[in-house]
Design a protein around this motif. Structure first.
Motif, PDB file in Angstrom:
ATOM      1  N   ALA A 199      -8.146   0.014  -5.484  1.00  0.00           N
ATOM      2  CA  ALA A 199      -8.401  -0.610  -4.184  1.00  0.00           C
ATOM      3  C   ALA A 199      -7.252  -0.331  -3.215  1.00  0.00           C
ATOM      4  O   ALA A 199      -7.476  -0.006  -2.041  1.00  0.00           O
ATOM      5  CB  ALA A 199      -8.602  -2.116  -4.363  1.00  0.00           C
ATOM      6  N   ARG A 200      -6.041  -0.454  -3.705  1.00  0.00           N
ATOM      7  CA  ARG A 200      -4.885  -0.159  -2.842  1.00  0.00           C
ATOM      8  C   ARG A 200      -4.919   1.290  -2.359  1.00  0.00           C
ATOM      9  O   ARG A 200      -4.610   1.576  -1.195  1.00  0.00           O
ATOM     10  CB  ARG A 200      -3.569  -0.441  -3.590  1.00  0.00           C
ATOM     11  CG  ARG A 200      -3.294  -1.912  -3.865  1.00  0.00           C
ATOM     12  CD  ARG A 200      -1.830  -2.142  -4.234  1.00  0.00           C
ATOM     13  NE  ARG A 200      -1.404  -1.326  -5.364  1.00  0.00           N
ATOM     14  CZ  ARG A 200      -1.508  -1.678  -6.640  1.00  0.00           C
ATOM     15  NH1 ARG A 200      -2.059  -2.845  -6.959  1.00  0.00           N
ATOM     16  NH2 ARG A 200      -1.069  -0.883  -7.603  1.00  0.00           N
ATOM     17  N   ALA A 201      -5.278   2.207  -3.249  1.00  0.00           N
ATOM     18  CA  ALA A 201      -5.331   3.625  -2.868  1.00  0.00           C
ATOM     19  C   ALA A 201      -6.376   3.860  -1.781  1.00  0.00           C
ATOM     20  O   ALA A 201      -6.146   4.650  -0.845  1.00  0.00           O
ATOM     21  CB  ALA A 201      -5.633   4.476  -4.100  1.00  0.00           C
ATOM     22  N   ARG A 202      -7.498   3.191  -1.863  1.00  0.00           N
ATOM     23  CA  ARG A 202      -8.543   3.359  -0.846  1.00  0.00           C
ATOM     24  C   ARG A 202      -8.094   2.783   0.496  1.00  0.00           C
ATOM     25  O   ARG A 202      -8.336   3.377   1.555  1.00  0.00           O
ATOM     26  CB  ARG A 202      -9.839   2.706  -1.317  1.00  0.00           C
ATOM     27  CG  ARG A 202     -10.501   3.474  -2.467  1.00  0.00           C
ATOM     28  CD  ARG A 202     -11.496   2.635  -3.229  1.00  0.00           C
ATOM     29  NE  ARG A 202     -12.662   2.265  -2.432  1.00  0.00           N
ATOM     30  CZ  ARG A 202     -13.622   1.439  -2.871  1.00  0.00           C
ATOM     31  NH1 ARG A 202     -13.545   0.936  -4.100  1.00  0.00           N
ATOM     32  NH2 ARG A 202     -14.644   1.159  -2.103  1.00  0.00           N
TER      33      ARG A 202
ATOM     34  N   GLN B 220      -5.531   5.102   2.016  1.00  0.00           N
ATOM     35  CA  GLN B 220      -6.167   6.273   2.620  1.00  0.00           C
ATOM     36  C   GLN B 220      -6.769   5.920   3.971  1.00  0.00           C
ATOM     37  O   GLN B 220      -6.655   6.677   4.942  1.00  0.00           O
ATOM     38  CB  GLN B 220      -7.247   6.817   1.683  1.00  0.00           C
ATOM     39  CG  GLN B 220      -7.902   8.099   2.171  1.00  0.00           C
ATOM     40  CD  GLN B 220      -8.916   8.641   1.185  1.00  0.00           C
ATOM     41  OE1 GLN B 220      -9.340   7.940   0.264  1.00  0.00           O
ATOM     42  NE2 GLN B 220      -9.316   9.893   1.361  1.00  0.00           N
ATOM     43  N   GLU B 221      -7.399   4.755   4.061  1.00  0.00           N
ATOM     44  CA  GLU B 221      -7.986   4.312   5.327  1.00  0.00           C
ATOM     45  C   GLU B 221      -6.889   4.048   6.357  1.00  0.00           C
ATOM     46  O   GLU B 221      -7.028   4.388   7.539  1.00  0.00           O
ATOM     47  CB  GLU B 221      -8.816   3.050   5.097  1.00  0.00           C
ATOM     48  CG  GLU B 221      -9.569   2.550   6.318  1.00  0.00           C
ATOM     49  CD  GLU B 221     -10.719   3.466   6.724  1.00  0.00           C
ATOM     50  OE1 GLU B 221     -11.163   3.379   7.886  1.00  0.00           O
ATOM     51  OE2 GLU B 221     -11.186   4.268   5.873  1.00  0.00           O
ATOM     52  N   ARG B 222      -5.799   3.431   5.909  1.00  0.00           N
ATOM     53  CA  ARG B 222      -4.700   3.118   6.819  1.00  0.00           C
ATOM     54  C   ARG B 222      -4.077   4.380   7.399  1.00  0.00           C
ATOM     55  O   ARG B 222      -3.572   4.376   8.533  1.00  0.00           O
ATOM     56  CB  ARG B 222      -3.632   2.287   6.080  1.00  0.00           C
ATOM     57  CG  ARG B 222      -2.597   1.671   7.010  1.00  0.00           C
ATOM     58  CD  ARG B 222      -1.573   0.843   6.256  1.00  0.00           C
ATOM     59  NE  ARG B 222      -0.583   1.666   5.561  1.00  0.00           N
ATOM     60  CZ  ARG B 222       0.467   1.175   4.914  1.00  0.00           C
ATOM     61  NH1 ARG B 222       0.645  -0.142   4.834  1.00  0.00           N
ATOM     62  NH2 ARG B 222       1.325   1.986   4.320  1.00  0.00           N
TER      63      ARG B 222
ATOM     64  N   LEU C  97       0.818  -1.215   0.000  1.00  0.00           N
ATOM     65  CA  LEU C  97       0.000   0.000   0.000  1.00  0.00           C
ATOM     66  C   LEU C  97       0.849   1.262   0.000  1.00  0.00           C
ATOM     67  O   LEU C  97       0.539   2.224  -0.698  1.00  0.00           O
ATOM     68  CB  LEU C  97      -0.934   0.017   1.218  1.00  0.00           C
ATOM     69  CG  LEU C  97      -1.915  -1.150   1.337  1.00  0.00           C
ATOM     70  CD1 LEU C  97      -2.846  -0.922   2.527  1.00  0.00           C
ATOM     71  CD2 LEU C  97      -2.723  -1.341   0.064  1.00  0.00           C
ATOM     72  N   GLY C  98       1.908   1.282   0.785  1.00  0.00           N
ATOM     73  CA  GLY C  98       2.680   2.502   0.947  1.00  0.00           C
ATOM     74  C   GLY C  98       4.060   2.484   0.342  1.00  0.00           C
ATOM     75  O   GLY C  98       4.736   3.512   0.297  1.00  0.00           O
ATOM     76  N   GLY C  99       4.514   1.310  -0.129  1.00  0.00           N
ATOM     77  CA  GLY C  99       5.854   1.211  -0.679  1.00  0.00           C
ATOM     78  C   GLY C  99       6.897   0.987   0.397  1.00  0.00           C
ATOM     79  O   GLY C  99       6.684   1.253   1.579  1.00  0.00           O
TER      80      GLY C  99
END
Length: 697
Positions: free
Chosen positions: A397-400, A403-405, A252-254
């Protein structure tokens, strides 16, 4: 700006290290390492309890909660010992000495490191993590405290016997076996041996736990490129692919975690370290240039985005960026390892709604999770890319989820700037910026370089650590070596001679303050006054060794300047440690790679046309994997050494021209991109040297 502290805080409240500051509220009467603590121990005839850790270390947090925050245990520590807390990232020299002592005692090293010392700082016993009371087959910390205090006071002869034996053994470790030098054959034989230890299915060395081991992967890559053998090349590619699709990578974040606790790269030890990601970026860069595989390009871009978004340090909390890069992100948040990174199926369903089915299938989201009831996102079972439409859906989906994380409590951030780790990062960012023609990445590298050069120096000497405007600890060999390497990387890529000037200045400082007349270079400077010995070694750890990196620096300086003094220094350095290779090549990958750089560098000279116009030749060079490449872009004939094989050559017909040189021979002038690409592929492995050795069995 400094952290606020109260009268109840201990001495660590005056420190800058986030790790030391984590312990400022402990009831333990902690001292930072220094003369005050040593003098107190000598005056009161108390042994020293030395505790070494770092901010992102999970088991360091566990021991702190169990023992150092316990008033009763702290009282015992204060009564029996002078207690010293050290951040191993701030003082890798101290950590190295006492980790070596622990190994000589027959114990496996690691963090937290718990050592017992005489009042003069000499070790006599130690361990790593101790539970407060006996469990896990380990003695309880309280029992250890009593036993060590009793041994020191009641059995002084036995303690001194241990001290003397460890002192002698540590001194021997700093007297490496010398030899005649390191041949190209030695590099090839090491690669043939090491490649047999790569997991043929999951990649990586050996079994669990698995560490990325970038220096060894770089050795295998260089050997594969030079020899043309697929075995080494494929071992590196398989390792990078499995790491990059496994749980070790933050999808998700790299960014990559420090290591995996299993053999399939699923379960990371969740901390993210600057040095790991810098070295992995370098490997991904070479892999992408060689294969063009989309996965490697994606992971490079995502990891650079993470570095620029989350790892740039601030001048003060919440203030402007300083230019340098922070050290690490913690494994823990809210007191729980990995909490920030893992998911439940219900969370994924709630956030993604109808898009969750595909995501769960590809990223291994299961009803019961894949680790302790939760899910570590990974694509290990679905590593092949889907259709463009499905990949776009997965990206959304990963971007969402990202954002939630971001709403969760974040892991701790160790925002001190370390010169050596920044040197690694500057080099990696500059190289990927060059490959991908990303000026923002190159500028970030240049900004970080300028910060270390201007603000982590007192005008004459580099410093190791900076945080919120405060410098700590004079630079070590690794700081000078990695920052000099970064200067040379920027010089090769930009052609700006000021970087070469700075590199030569730092190289001269190394010669003055670190050289051992017996051969090689000490880790600490000649004016270090707070260590029991000056260690000297060339073995890689999680970062490339200072001596190995310096050998590469000296080889590159020789090729770039033609100065004989750099050749002599490099040859002497390689000879000083070459006898160690008779025992094992495993820890000496960087040193071995440096020997290839000295003896078999592919020197590329790019001469601009009359109007400075470029016709894509530099881009062709940027896109070709040639790990033993030295790039020279002279803006005038003065920048080309008189002994260089391309000296006196000029741009043909006033157009951009490239010469490929090895040893004292150069190619015909090259001005066509396709011809240059073909020549690069031929020349990078053209010098077989003494590679023609029988295969190992």
């Amino acid at each position: 700006m400094t952290e606020q502290h109260t009268a109840q805080d201990n001495r660590l409240a005056r420190e800058t290290s986030p790790y030391l500051l984590q312990h400022r509220h402990n009831p333990v009467d902690w001292y930072p390492w220094g003369q005050e603590a040593l003098e107190k121990a000598q005056q009161e005839n108390k042994p020293i309890l030395l505790s070494v850790g770092y901010a992102a270390c999970h088991w360091c947090h566990v021991m702190a909660h169990e023992s150092f925050e316990n008033a009763e245990i702290a009282g015992r520590m204060n009564r029996l010992f002078v207690n010293i807390k050290v951040d191993r990232e701030e003082r890798p020299d101290l950590d190295g000495i006492y980790q070596s002592a622990l190994a000589l005692l027959g114990e496996q090293g690691g963090w937290p490191l718990t050592m017992f010392l005489t009042p003069e700082g000499e070790p006599f016993w130690g361990g790593t993590y101790f539970p407060a009371t006996a469990r896990f087959g380990r003695p309880g910390f309280v029992d250890v405290l009593d036993a060590m205090s009793q041994a020191y006071h009641d059995k002084p002869e036995a303690v001194q016997q241990n001290v003397a034996a460890l002192r002698e053994a540590l001194q021997k470790l700093s007297q490496p076996q010398s030899g005649e030098g390191i041949s190209l054959q030695a590099h090839d034989l090491a690669a043939r041996s090491l490649v047999r230890h790569i997991d043929p299915v999951e990649g990586g060395l050996g079994s669990a736990p698995k560490f990325p081991q970038p220096p060894i992967l770089k050795l295998l890559w260089l050997a594969g490129i030079r020899s043309g053998r697929d075995e080494e090349r494929n071992a590196v590619l398989r390792t990078l692919e499995r790491m990059s699709q496994g749980g070790l990578y933050d999808h998700l974040g790299g960014g990559y975690a420090r290591y995996a606790t299993d053999d399939k790269w699923l379960v990371p030890h969740f901390e993210k370290m600057l040095y790991d990601n810098a070295q992995i970026l370098d490997l991904l860069n070479e892999a992408w240039k060689e294969t063009g595989h989309t996965l490697y390009a994606l992971r490079i871009r995502e990891t650079v985005e993470w570095l620029l978004r989350e790892m740039r340090a601030e001048r003060e909390p919440g203030g402007p960026l300083c230019g340098g890069f922070a050290s690490s992100l913690d494994a823990d948040s809210e007191g729980e390892e990995g909490r920030f990174y893992v998911w439940s199926e219900a969370e994924v369903d709630r956030i993604l709604g109808p898009d969750s089915a595909l995501f769960k299938q590809v990223y291994d989201v299961q009803p019961g999770g894949n680790w302790e009831g939760k899910t570590i996102l990974n694509r290990s079972k679905h590593s092949e890319f889907r259709s463009d439409q499905e990949e776009e859906q997965l990206a959304r989906a990963r971007a969402r989820l990202f954002q939630e994380r971001s709403k969760r409590v974040r892991p701790g951030w160790d925002d001190k700037v370390l010169a050596d780790w920044n040197g690694l990062t500057i080099s990696a960012l500059a190289r990927v910026g060059f490959t991908f023609a990303e000026p923002e990445w190159l500028k970030a590298a240049q900004d970080a370089f300028a910060f270390v050069q201007n603000e982590m120096s007192d005008g004459t000497r580099l410093y190791h650590s900076w945080r919120h405007g405060q410098l700590r600890h004079k630079g070590l060999l690794d700081d000078y070596a990695q920052m000099t390497a970064a200067a040379l990387t920027l010089y090769e890529i930009t052609g700006d001679a000021s970087y070469l000037t700075q590199a030569e200045s730092w190289a001269d400082s190394i010669e003055v303050h670190f050289r051992d007349k017996a051969g090689g270079y000490f880790i600490t400077a000649d004016d270090s006054d707070d260590v029991v010995m000056r260690p000297k070694n060339a073995h890689d750890n999680a970062v490339p060794s200072g001596n190995g990196t310096l050998a590469d620096v000296l080889a590159r300086l020789y090729h770039l300047t033609g100065e004989e003094r750099y050749l002599q220094r490099c040859e002497n350095l390689l000879a000083a440690f070459s006898g160690e290779l008779q025992r094992t090549a495993f820890p000496y990958a960087t040193l071995l790679n440096s020997a290839v750089m000295l003896q078999d560098a592919l020197q590329l000279v790019v001469l601009s046309g009359e109007d400075g116009k470029q016709n894509g030749l530099l881009k062709t060079i940027a896109l070709t994997s040639a790990p033993n490449r030295v790039l020279l872009q002279p803006r005038s004939q003065k920048q080309l050494p008189s002994i260089h094989p391309a000296a006196g050559k000029s741009a043909l017909d006033g157009r951009e021209t490239v010469y490929l040189c090895r040893g004292q021979s150069c190619s015909l002038p090259l001005q066509d991109k396709a011809e240059l690409r073909q020549a690069l592929h031929e020349e990078r492995s053209a010098s077989q040297g003494d590679l023609s050795v029988p295969p190992t069995t």
